[in-house]
Design an enzyme around this catalytic site. Sequence first.
Site, PDB file in Angstrom:
ATOM      1  CG  ASP A  67      -1.700   1.228   1.406  1.00 40.67           C
ATOM      2  OD1 ASP A  67      -2.313   1.647   0.416  1.00 40.67           O
ATOM      3  OD2 ASP A  67      -1.708   1.799   2.514  1.00 40.67           O
ATOM      4  CG  ASP A 116      -1.248   2.154   7.236  1.00 39.35           C
ATOM      5  OD1 ASP A 116      -1.669   2.136   6.071  1.00 39.35           O
ATOM      6  OD2 ASP A 116      -1.150   3.193   7.911  1.00 39.35           O
ATOM      7  CG  ASP A 125      -4.323  -1.205   3.421  1.00 43.81           C
ATOM      8  OD1 ASP A 125      -4.503  -1.162   2.197  1.00 43.81           O
ATOM      9  OD2 ASP A 125      -3.681  -0.353   4.044  1.00 43.81           O
TER      10      ASP A 125
END
Length: 637
Positions: A343, A531, A535
């Site tokens: 990410d 995080d 996600d």
Amino acid sequence: MSKHGEHCHDGHCGEEIEVCSCGNCHEKEEKGKLLPIIVVIFSALLIAASFLPFVSETAGKLMLTAAMLISGLPVFADAVKALSKFKINESLLLVIAVIAAFFIGEFFEAAVVSVLFRVGELMEDYAEDKSRKSIEAIFGIVSDTANLVMPDGSYKSVDADDVNIGDTVAVLPHEILPVDGTVVKGFGSVDASALTGESMPVGVSEGSAVSSGMINGENTLYIKATAVKEQSSAARIAEMVEEAAAKKGDAQRAVTKFAKYYTPAIIAAAVIISVVPSLITGDWRSWIYRSLILLVASCPCAVVLSAPLAFFSSMGAAAKNGMIIKGSRYIESLASADTVVFDKTGTLTTGELKVGKIYAAEGFTDKQIISLAAKCEYYSTHPIAKAIVAVNGETDVREVSDYSETAGGGTQANAPEGIILCGGERLMAKNDVDISALPKAPVYVALNGTAAGAIEIESEIRPEAAETVKKLRKLGVENSLMLTGDSAEQARKVCSACGIDDFRSNLLPGEKLEALEEIKEGARGVIYVGDGINDAPVLAAADTGVAMGLGTQAAAEAADVILTNSVLSRLADTVWQSKRTMRVLKTNIIFAVAVKFLVIALGIAGAAPMWAAIFADVGTMIISVINSARLMKVKRY
């Protein structure tokens, strides 16, 4: 080699290493540790005394028999217990070998096998205790009591479970913080190493967020609870580590299944070797002795114990260093992964914003643009405003007036230079400011109704991001990608700075999941690192989901690995530790199996003595324990 008590379940050696979450349930075990050592020493002295010149042959045989019985009694009991449940375990291999040796007159071999077997068990106990304690140390970060502040300002000691959200607790010097919260009074430093693995103290003051499990420094802190104990960081870590110890990987399950069928097969082979050749040659004593070598050498403890001991040692060491691996299956998947997917925000970037490129309109300079924007944004709490004010440095707002802010739009203020506008396209359009001559940007600055410039805003890239990607590539994680909801331009910049191969941008959470599934189709194993709450689905879908920190509960619970200190470089350390673990495990098994087959072959041929069979059992066991013990210390890659 069979285990006893809490380390042995249904007679399967090494099948499970228990974790206890209480602080005193092993008290009896601690008190009883000395007895087995005394038994081994006493038995060894009996064996040595049997060879003294003044000891008669009969007395010597009695001493050897006593040594055999004293040292072998727990193993005999374990075998009988298993047989009473119609089970055949590996203890039976030793019992048959010892009893047969006794009846064919090999008293010395029977006694030595029993004593050395117990020595091997003590080695196993020591290694398992060390591994278990490295896990149990995590439970020490959970405080059972709290100093609840009363309305009159005094405080009383209560059960930490009774602290509710919004309550204020006093944390005295050197006490463990009982719950997550915010400092409302006091200042000082806390030791967060139990949570993050980092030894440097963390400075805290009023407004600082703190977590349970941290150890207070020299000053009393007053904490307003933001979570109850069972939902606090320390409790969540302890729970996840406890659950991790119970999750077996493919290697561990395969070894356990192997032991179930292996022991009966070895007993059958020993019976055939002792009976068939004896019927042909008439030499019963010689062939029974060879079958005893087979039984002793074939004990599978070095193989059976290798998997749980290696995995448990590795997970315990990782947890103490801020890397929670939620089960041995994830050590296996980390070790075999060839693709990593990141990410962007909060993972490759810090989540902090910074000013990028500045575009000044004709008649203005970059410095003027930032100065105007800082005056206009000075009182805003928006992250973009903070980034602009920070880059400008000291900002004089003494003559700035009529400040106003529109949610999601921008700010306006009167300054000596004139009326300043600072914000996005909507604010400019609302005030009829023509920005067509400026490139697209998240922030525009206007002075007295005329476009003055535009400011790019970038996410601050983690300083360790590029090096982490480079290290992962060296470790065999050759493919790297980034999935982000940000623009393609921003994604390209981050990938370029971090050395990431490819990216997919402008993705919604559902589209991230679809993209990950596509990536998995062409990969041997995929690690996803994220995080945020958005996600969580992707973390759960990856072969190994890695969460950055404990801040977002959904991500932490969906992930398979948690980097509690939110330092990205620990990802490479975790992959390295996993690869080390699998190397140690494979080395232990290959070495043990090779030695056993060699000794068995030589024993059947009549070329191997009993001491070789003892080495094939106890020797390989001790070497495997020593080799696995190396995993109790995490090495930084």
